[in-house]
Each structure stands twice: as structure tokens, then as C-alpha cells.
Motif scaffolding. Structure first.
Motif, short mmCIF file in Angstrom:
data_model
loop_
_atom_site.label_atom_id
_atom_site.label_comp_id
_atom_site.label_asym_id
_atom_site.label_seq_id
_atom_site.Cartn_x
_atom_site.Cartn_y
_atom_site.Cartn_z
N MET A 1 -0.65 -0.69 7.68
CA MET A 1 -1.42 -0.93 8.90
C MET A 1 -2.85 -0.44 8.81
SD MET A 1 -0.16 1.87 11.73
CE MET A 1 1.58 1.58 11.48
N ARG A 2 -3.15 0.40 7.83
CA ARG A 2 -4.51 0.93 7.67
C ARG A 2 -5.41 -0.01 6.86
NH1 ARG A 2 -4.84 6.26 9.28
NH2 ARG A 2 -2.84 7.33 9.59
N PHE A 3 -4.89 -1.15 6.46
CA PHE A 3 -5.62 -2.06 5.57
C PHE A 3 -5.73 -3.43 6.22
CE2 PHE A 3 -3.64 1.32 3.22
CZ PHE A 3 -4.66 1.77 2.40
N PRO A 4 -6.78 -3.67 7.02
CA PRO A 4 -6.88 -4.90 7.80
C PRO A 4 -6.97 -6.17 6.96
CG PRO A 4 -8.87 -3.56 8.05
CD PRO A 4 -7.86 -2.72 7.34
N ASP A 5 -7.37 -6.07 5.69
CA ASP A 5 -7.43 -7.28 4.86
C ASP A 5 -6.06 -7.94 4.74
OD1 ASP A 5 -10.09 -6.96 4.48
OD2 ASP A 5 -9.98 -6.39 2.36
N LEU A 6 -4.99 -7.15 4.76
CA LEU A 6 -3.65 -7.72 4.68
C LEU A 6 -3.38 -8.61 5.89
CD1 LEU A 6 -0.77 -8.02 3.58
CD2 LEU A 6 -0.22 -5.82 4.65
N TYR A 7 -3.76 -8.15 7.05
CA TYR A 7 -3.50 -8.91 8.28
C TYR A 7 -4.45 -10.10 8.42
CZ TYR A 7 -0.70 -4.83 8.85
OH TYR A 7 0.22 -3.84 8.61
N ARG A 8 -5.63 -9.98 7.85
CA ARG A 8 -6.52 -11.13 7.78
C ARG A 8 -5.87 -12.24 6.95
NH1 ARG A 8 -12.79 -11.58 7.45
NH2 ARG A 8 -13.08 -13.64 6.51
N HIS B 1 0.84 -1.20 0.00
CA HIS B 1 0.00 0.00 0.00
C HIS B 1 0.88 1.25 0.00
CE1 HIS B 1 -2.64 -3.13 1.79
NE2 HIS B 1 -3.49 -2.61 0.93
N LEU B 2 0.72 2.09 -1.01
CA LEU B 2 1.52 3.29 -1.18
C LEU B 2 0.66 4.53 -0.96
CD1 LEU B 2 3.50 2.19 -4.36
CD2 LEU B 2 4.15 1.92 -1.96
N PHE B 3 1.25 5.53 -0.32
CA PHE B 3 0.51 6.72 0.10
C PHE B 3 0.44 7.73 -1.04
CE2 PHE B 3 0.27 10.79 2.58
CZ PHE B 3 -0.99 10.58 3.10
N ASP B 4 -0.71 7.82 -1.67
CA ASP B 4 -0.98 8.80 -2.73
C ASP B 4 -2.17 9.64 -2.31
OD1 ASP B 4 1.01 7.62 -4.22
OD2 ASP B 4 -0.32 6.72 -5.70
N VAL B 5 -1.98 10.96 -2.21
CA VAL B 5 -3.08 11.80 -1.73
C VAL B 5 -2.93 13.22 -2.26
CG1 VAL B 5 -1.88 12.47 0.40
CG2 VAL B 5 -4.39 12.51 0.34
N ASP B 6 -4.08 13.86 -2.54
CA ASP B 6 -4.16 15.28 -2.86
C ASP B 6 -4.91 15.95 -1.73
OD1 ASP B 6 -2.94 15.15 -5.49
OD2 ASP B 6 -4.77 14.15 -6.13
N LEU B 7 -4.25 16.88 -1.03
CA LEU B 7 -4.85 17.52 0.13
C LEU B 7 -5.52 18.84 -0.24
CD1 LEU B 7 -1.92 16.95 2.65
CD2 LEU B 7 -3.99 15.58 2.36
#
Length: 276
Positions: A158-165, A116-122
Motif C-alpha cells: 500500500m505504500r507504493f502507489p505505482d502498483l495501484y496505478r 514489496h517486502l519489508f527490509d529495514v535497519d533501524l
């Protein structure tokens, strides 16, 4: 397992970062640790992309990785190199943010590229595009160690619980989350997200973090954590740089999962959502 966490303030000189990690390998071994855990971008942290490009290597040729592997073998200590940037690992020219598990002979047992890569426009006009420099990983990775099966992830994951599932479905009982969290997001979300990942998985979470003011101008939150399967914080390093150790009793996983059998009670959900 006696876990050692190295809470770092990584800089723009890979040789200095390598020397610091090697010193912590020797110290961790002398203090009875079984494994040393380092943060995300332990080997090199620089937001000047042009300068960084001149100091990056492929995994096969990287001097920092070679130094860590040599030190691991010499000390007879497992090392989780939280992550390190490599070039020439993809066909599209982008780098990888790679987490590596190194055993006590210096062999690389497994590696994981941050998915998961952080891409955002604020709203402020700021734009962050991690994907313009790094390519996303495509593999979910767990690795067997003498103490537990460990699931690999990096920071924003860590913001994507499907990975840890997926990792706990594969038998992981320790989740590794090395990070370089910013101070504002750390204050708001660091503890609650990591405790949530531990609770929902019934697993230990070990999160080695960057801390303090870095030479490239950024500031990171620190608070390297070990969280047990009940969500209790076993270790919180605050903003102190250096080494901290904690003993982990893996029997705690079976105890907690016996009381709250969330893993056993999981269902495979339909992909289609009925909207009324």
C-alpha cells in the motif's frame, strides 16, 4: 456487491485458523454476502521461522487452502483469501506470501505474490529482512468477478502507489489490501494511506486486517476498512474480531471518476528527471 470482512487474530495452528475461516464462510453466506475477504496471513501467523517451516506446504498440498476451497464451493460464495504462506513455489528456497481469489465453485481464479517486502535497519539496532524468508512476486494481477475487476495487493504494497496505478490502468475498480499491520504504524498510517489509494484511483479499497494479540507474541492494529472512491470510510471494524458486512454500490466509481477524472487525465511520465 455485499462484502463480508473477517477480521481475524490468526494463530500458530493452521487447522484452527482453517476452521475459523470455514465458519465465517458459512456465516457470511447466511447473512447474504457475495464475497468474503480475509486478512494477510489468514491461515498461519508465526514469527518463529523454524516452527513455521514445519507447518508450511506447497499450494497443491496445503490442507487449509483445500478446506477453504471446499467450503467456498459448498456455500456458493466467492472468497478472497487475503494471503497464505506457501513453500516449494520458488527455485531459491524462499516462501511466497500469496493472495488467492476463489470463486463460488471453489476454483482458484487468480493468485498474486506480494511484490514489496519489508527490509529495514533501524537506528535502535533492530533489523527486519522479510526478503530473507519470502521471495518477491513479479506479476501485477487483476481478476474479473461478477461485480468488478479487482486489483490484488498485500499489506506493505500500500505504500507504493505505482502498483495501484498499474492496476487501475488495467481497469481495476476495487483494490484489495489484506494486511497484518503493527499497532504503531497502523495508528500513524493505516487510514491515511488507504484513503489516499482510494482517492487517487477513484476506486473502492477493501482492506481486511489482523487484529489483537497473537499467540506468537505480536500485536496487530485491526481497523479493517472499506473506503469508497471519494475517500469516505464505508466500514471501519475497529478492534472487534469477527464478521462485518457492507453493501458496495459500484456506480459510485463512475460518479466519482466523472467529477474528478484523474484516471482519464493521467500522463505517461518520462523516466529521466531534469535536475537544475
Amino acid at each position: 456487491m455485499r462484502a463480508a470482512i473477517f477480521q481475524m487474530t490468526s494463530g500458530i495452528d493452521p487447522a484452527a485458523n482453517a476452521a475459523a475461516i470455514v465458519a465465517m464462510i458459512d456465516q457470511a453466506k447466511s447473512e447474504g454476502a457475495d464475497m468474503l475477504f480475509t486478512p494477510e496471513m489468514a491461515g498461519y501467523l508465526d514469527r518463529d521461522r523454524s516452527r513455521a517451516a514445519m507447518r508450511l506446504h506447497s499450494q497443491a498440498d496445503d490442507p487449509l487452502l483445500a478446506a477453504v476451497r471446499d467450503a467456498s464451493a459448498r456455500a456458493g460464495l466467492w472468497v478472497h483469501l487475503g494471503s497464505h504462506a506457501f513453500c516449494d513455489e520458488r527455485g531459491d528456497g524462499r516462501r511466497v506470501n500469496r493472495s488467492l481469489m476463489i470463486d463460488d465453485s471453489g476454483a482458484i481464479r487468480a493468485y498474486y505474490d506480494k511484490i514489496h517486502l519489508f527490509d529495514v535497519d533501524l537506528a535502535t539496532g533492530e533489523s527486519w529482512r522479510e526478503s530473507s524468508v519470502y521471495g518477491p512476486g513479479e506479476r501485477v494481477v487483476a481478476v474479473d468477478t461478477p461485480w468488478a475487476r479487482m486489483g490484488l495487493s498485500v499489506c506493505y504494497d500500500m505504500r507504493f502507489p505505482d502498483l495501484y496505478r498499474a492496476l487501475t490502468n488495467a481497469g481495476a475498480t476495487v483494490l484489495l489490501v489484506p494486511a497484518a499491520f503493527t499497532v504503531p504504524t497502523g495508528m500513524a498510517h493505516w487510514h491515511v494511506l488507504l484513503r489516499a489509494r482510494a482517492i487517487e484511483a477513484g476506486a473502492f479499497v477493501i482492506a481486511a486486517a489482523q487484529v489483537g494479540q497473537h499467540p506468537d507474541g505480536r500485536a496487530t492494529y485491526g481497523h479493517s476498512l472499506i473506503v469508497d472512491p471519494w475517500g469516505e470510510v464505508v466500514l471501519d471494524m475497529g478492534v472487534k474480531r469477527g464478521l462485518a458486512l457492507a453493501d458496495i454500490d459500484m456506480a459510485r466509481v463512475e460518479d466519482v471518476r466523472g467529477r474528478v477524472p484523474a484516471i482519464a487525465n493521467r500522463r505517461i511520465l518520462p523516466q529521466k528527471v531534469d535536475i537544475s
